[in-house]
Design an enzyme around this catalytic site. Structure first.
Site, PDB file in Angstrom:
ATOM      1  N   ARG A 121     -10.714   6.730  18.982  1.00 16.04           N
ATOM      2  CA  ARG A 121     -11.061   5.432  18.357  1.00 16.04           C
ATOM      3  C   ARG A 121     -11.539   5.562  16.912  1.00 16.04           C
ATOM      4  NH1 ARG A 121     -12.733   4.308  23.628  1.00 16.04           N
ATOM      5  NH2 ARG A 121     -11.099   3.068  24.591  1.00 16.04           N
ATOM      6  N   LYS A 143      -4.520   2.544   3.283  1.00 18.12           N
ATOM      7  CA  LYS A 143      -3.368   2.130   4.098  1.00 18.12           C
ATOM      8  C   LYS A 143      -2.820   3.376   4.770  1.00 18.12           C
ATOM      9  CE  LYS A 143      -1.590  -2.030   1.878  1.00 18.12           C
ATOM     10  NZ  LYS A 143      -0.472  -2.647   1.110  1.00 18.12           N
ATOM     11  N   LYS A 227      -6.636   1.079  -9.061  1.00 23.05           N
ATOM     12  CA  LYS A 227      -6.424   0.879  -7.623  1.00 23.05           C
ATOM     13  C   LYS A 227      -7.764   0.667  -6.920  1.00 23.05           C
ATOM     14  CE  LYS A 227      -3.928   1.725  -3.537  1.00 23.05           C
ATOM     15  NZ  LYS A 227      -2.856   2.335  -2.804  1.00 23.05           N
ATOM     16  N   GLU A 237      -5.710  -6.825   1.783  1.00 22.04           N
ATOM     17  CA  GLU A 237      -4.589  -7.569   1.206  1.00 22.04           C
ATOM     18  C   GLU A 237      -4.560  -9.023   1.639  1.00 22.04           C
ATOM     19  OE1 GLU A 237      -1.154  -5.030   0.521  1.00 22.04           O
ATOM     20  OE2 GLU A 237       0.130  -6.784   0.715  1.00 22.04           O
ATOM     21  N   ARG A 241      -4.744  -7.777  -3.588  1.00 21.51           N
ATOM     22  CA  ARG A 241      -4.162  -6.442  -3.406  1.00 21.51           C
ATOM     23  C   ARG A 241      -2.638  -6.476  -3.436  1.00 21.51           C
ATOM     24  NH1 ARG A 241      -6.019  -1.446   0.556  1.00 21.51           N
ATOM     25  NH2 ARG A 241      -4.266  -0.113   0.034  1.00 21.51           N
ATOM     26  N   ASN A 245       2.049  -4.454  -5.158  1.00 22.32           N
ATOM     27  CA  ASN A 245       3.440  -4.401  -4.692  1.00 22.32           C
ATOM     28  C   ASN A 245       4.430  -4.803  -5.786  1.00 22.32           C
ATOM     29  OD1 ASN A 245       2.686  -3.620  -2.076  1.00 22.32           O
ATOM     30  ND2 ASN A 245       2.216  -5.748  -1.566  1.00 22.32           N
ATOM     31  N   HIS A 248       8.098  -3.814  -5.749  1.00 27.47           N
ATOM     32  CA  HIS A 248       8.395  -3.278  -4.422  1.00 27.47           C
ATOM     33  C   HIS A 248       9.328  -4.172  -3.600  1.00 27.47           C
ATOM     34  CE1 HIS A 248       5.283  -0.512  -5.564  1.00 27.47           C
ATOM     35  NE2 HIS A 248       5.341   0.136  -4.422  1.00 27.47           N
ATOM     36  N   HIS A 252      12.120  -2.003  -2.335  1.00 25.04           N
ATOM     37  CA  HIS A 252      12.305  -1.696  -0.913  1.00 25.04           C
ATOM     38  C   HIS A 252      13.700  -2.095  -0.446  1.00 25.04           C
ATOM     39  CE1 HIS A 252       7.784  -1.513   0.295  1.00 25.04           C
ATOM     40  NE2 HIS A 252       8.274  -0.317   0.054  1.00 25.04           N
ATOM     41  N   HIS A 265      11.320   6.825  -3.601  1.00 28.44           N
ATOM     42  CA  HIS A 265      10.594   5.548  -3.590  1.00 28.44           C
ATOM     43  C   HIS A 265      10.300   5.041  -5.014  1.00 28.44           C
ATOM     44  CE1 HIS A 265       7.737   2.514  -2.329  1.00 28.44           C
ATOM     45  NE2 HIS A 265       6.802   3.071  -3.074  1.00 28.44           N
TER      46      HIS A 265
HETATM   47  P1  NAD Z   1       6.245  13.302   0.242  1.00 31.54           P
HETATM   48  O1  NAD Z   1       4.933  13.299   0.899  1.00 31.54           O
HETATM   49  O2  NAD Z   1       7.460  13.334   1.101  1.00 31.54           O
HETATM   50  O3  NAD Z   1       6.310  14.509  -0.794  1.00 31.54           O
HETATM   51  C1  NAD Z   1       7.485  14.712  -1.543  1.00 31.54           C
HETATM   52  C2  NAD Z   1       7.981  16.155  -1.440  1.00 31.54           C
HETATM   53  O4  NAD Z   1       7.156  16.987  -2.245  1.00 31.54           O
HETATM   54  C3  NAD Z   1       7.907  16.734  -0.050  1.00 31.54           C
HETATM   55  O5  NAD Z   1       9.037  17.541   0.167  1.00 31.54           O
HETATM   56  C4  NAD Z   1       6.643  17.585  -0.081  1.00 31.54           C
HETATM   57  O6  NAD Z   1       6.658  18.650   0.850  1.00 31.54           O
HETATM   58  C5  NAD Z   1       6.695  18.099  -1.490  1.00 31.54           C
HETATM   59  N1  NAD Z   1       5.414  18.456  -2.091  1.00 31.54           N
HETATM   60  C6  NAD Z   1       4.243  17.820  -1.969  1.00 31.54           C
HETATM   61  N2  NAD Z   1       3.334  18.344  -2.802  1.00 31.54           N
HETATM   62  C7  NAD Z   1       3.934  19.359  -3.434  1.00 31.54           C
HETATM   63  C8  NAD Z   1       3.520  20.281  -4.428  1.00 31.54           C
HETATM   64  N3  NAD Z   1       2.311  20.208  -4.988  1.00 31.54           N
HETATM   65  N4  NAD Z   1       4.401  21.212  -4.841  1.00 31.54           N
HETATM   66  C9  NAD Z   1       5.667  21.259  -4.329  1.00 31.54           C
HETATM   67  N5  NAD Z   1       6.131  20.396  -3.426  1.00 31.54           N
HETATM   68  C10 NAD Z   1       5.257  19.460  -2.980  1.00 31.54           C
HETATM   69  O7  NAD Z   1       6.427  12.022  -0.712  1.00 31.54           O
HETATM   70  P2  NAD Z   1       5.396  11.166  -1.580  1.00 31.54           P
HETATM   71  O8  NAD Z   1       6.219  10.556  -2.640  1.00 31.54           O
HETATM   72  O9  NAD Z   1       4.186  11.919  -1.938  1.00 31.54           O
HETATM   73  O10 NAD Z   1       4.939  10.031  -0.556  1.00 31.54           O
HETATM   74  C11 NAD Z   1       5.838   9.097  -0.029  1.00 31.54           C
HETATM   75  C12 NAD Z   1       5.180   8.423   1.138  1.00 31.54           C
HETATM   76  O11 NAD Z   1       4.008   7.747   0.706  1.00 31.54           O
HETATM   77  C13 NAD Z   1       6.052   7.371   1.809  1.00 31.54           C
HETATM   78  O12 NAD Z   1       6.016   7.573   3.204  1.00 31.54           O
HETATM   79  C14 NAD Z   1       5.382   6.052   1.451  1.00 31.54           C
HETATM   80  O13 NAD Z   1       5.551   5.073   2.463  1.00 31.54           O
HETATM   81  C15 NAD Z   1       3.954   6.476   1.335  1.00 31.54           C
HETATM   82  N6  NAD Z   1       3.127   5.600   0.502  1.00 31.54           N
HETATM   83  C16 NAD Z   1       1.954   5.170   0.996  1.00 31.54           C
HETATM   84  C17 NAD Z   1       1.132   4.364   0.240  1.00 31.54           C
HETATM   85  C18 NAD Z   1      -0.202   3.954   0.779  1.00 31.54           C
HETATM   86  O14 NAD Z   1      -0.886   3.136   0.151  1.00 31.54           O
HETATM   87  N7  NAD Z   1      -0.636   4.498   1.898  1.00 31.54           N
HETATM   88  C19 NAD Z   1       1.500   3.988  -1.059  1.00 31.54           C
HETATM   89  C20 NAD Z   1       2.714   4.458  -1.559  1.00 31.54           C
HETATM   90  C21 NAD Z   1       3.537   5.269  -0.775  1.00 31.54           C
HETATM   91  N1  GLY Z   2       0.525   0.868  -2.325  1.00 32.38           N
HETATM   92  C1  GLY Z   2       0.106  -0.478  -2.143  1.00 32.38           C
HETATM   93  C2  GLY Z   2      -1.258  -0.625  -1.591  1.00 32.38           C
HETATM   94  O1  GLY Z   2      -1.937   0.353  -1.362  1.00 32.38           O
HETATM   95  O2  GLY Z   2      -1.688  -1.717  -1.348  1.00 32.38           O
END
Ligand code: NAD
Ligand code: GLY
Length: 361
Positions: A121, A143, A227, A237, A241, A245, A248, A252, A265
């Protein structure tokens, strides 16, 4: 080392930004009074680069951390990876006082946060983001989530980390394309909130792209500050917030229509930001010179600006209608009125969207 705060009452936390500071994580957790077990969740790519240093830092501070790895890739931000994390936590008998450390990009951060929010939990977790996108966006704000085969990020929670520990040096090993993709979210902050920051991104592009220390610290710090301010005002949101987006809705749709294969992305968001600026113009909300500045900045950072000709309007529109942000079929856009100010526009007509998309090809 620089510290910012995300102000959320008893769930407030610090974002610590430094260069070459992975070794300080253990002492920081210990100083914060953490005493329980620690599981470090990562993937083999990131763990091979930074795992030993993080495990060593935690060990030196008196913890006995153990690792939980999931395969690398967005497709592993899944319910089955989540189950494997729960199995690891239960097998190692982690209890309610235990802590998860997310070591990696947004994929690891999102799934680890979700696991933390649901295990027994809810237990504490810490973000150690290693991609630019994670350092300026996904690690801050709480998030969390996983993908479902029927939709990206469809299962999730709001669960704030206890600490965000950013070592900008980890960006040196990040593939250039991933780094540049993260810059789209940085440009986003300039457009939605801060003209001076936008100006800095224009004049400082060469330094940012060369990973100059001071430029990077400024970029990450200012992005996190913006942020943090937005999240502090509207954690769940209810309104404000949603401005995060910007770019996006169309972004998306482009990702979905291209099966998440053609664009990262941030690349899709970059195209979406330019298209949303065009939509503002079409609706008479912003003059064309501002769109040109946004488009030029996106281009200067090596990001794509145009919607590919082979993506039909009907296909994009139906992807937008499936988006989480579309409620009862009403399309919502974050539209710039000028650089530094945006508005949330509900019920934009498909005709205006069609026009903006045609102008963005
Ligand atoms: P990712 O986590 O897939 O990382 C991208 C690539 O880089 C991967 O292959 C990873 O292994 C590699 N990598 C990571 N750090 C590294 C480093 N220092 N050196 C070498 N390689 C490295 O992609 P991302 O772009 O970081 O994240 C995308 C994700 O984030 C999506 O799932 C998206 O939905 C999510 N996201 C979440 C929020 C949120 O508010 N929670 C906001 C934006 C995106
Ligand atoms: N990446 C959008 C948010 O965190 O609200």
């Amino acid at each position: 080392m620089q510290t910012l705060r995300v102000e959320l009452g008893d769930r407030s936390y610090s974002i610590v930004i430094g260069n070459d500071q992975l070794e300080g994580l253990g002492a920081s957790l210990s100083a914060a009074g953490h005493k329980g077990r620690i599981a470090v969740v990562s993937n083999p790519t990131v763990f091979a680069l930074y795992g030993d240093r993080v495990m060593g830092a935690l060990g030196d501070a008196g913890f006995e951390p153990f690792r939980l790895l999931i395969p690398d890739g967005e497709e592993y931000k899944s319910l089955s990876s989540l189950e494997s994390i729960y199995t690891g936590l239960l097998t190692a008998r982690l209890d309610r006082k235990s802590l998860l450390v997310a070591l990696g990009g947004g994929v690891i951060g999102d799934i680890t946060g979700y696991a933390a929010s649901t295990y027994m939990r809810g237990i504490d977790f810490v973000q150690v983001p290693t991609t630019l996108l994670a350092q300026v966006d996904s690690s801050v704000g709480g998030k969390t989530g996983v993908n479902h085969t029927l939709g990206k990020n469809m299962i999730g929670t709001f669960w704030q980390p206890r600490l965000v520990w950013i070592d900008i040096r980890t960006l040196l090993t990040l593939p250039k394309r991933e780094f540049v993709s993260g810059l789209a979210e940085v440009i986003k902050y300039g457009v939605i909130w801060d003209r001076e920051f936008f100006d800095f991104l224009e004049t400082g592009a060469a330094k940012v792209l060369a990973l100059d220390n001071d430029a990077l610290v400024h970029v990450i710090r200012r992005s996190c500050e913006i942020k943090a301010e937005v999240v502090s005002k509207d954690e769940r949101e209810a309104g404000l917030r949603a401005i995060l987006n910007y770019g996006h809705t169309i972004g998306h749709a482009i990702e979905t229509a291209t099966g998440y294969k053609k664009y990262l992305h941030g690349e899709a968001v970059a195209i979406g930001m330019v298209a949303a600026a065009r939509l503002s113009e079409v609706l008479g909300l912003m003059d064309g010179r501002q769109t040109e500045r946004i488009e030029s900045l996106v281009r200067d950072y090596g990001l794509p600006t145009a919607i590919p000709g082979d993506l039909g309007f009907d296909e994009l529109l139906s992807c937008m209608q499936l988006d989480k942000k579309t409620v009862s079929g009403t399309l919502t856009f974050v539209l710039p009125e000028k650089i530094s100010a945006v508005r949330i526009e509900k019920g934009v007509s498909p005709e205006a969207i069609r026009k903006a998309i045609e102008l963005s090809r």
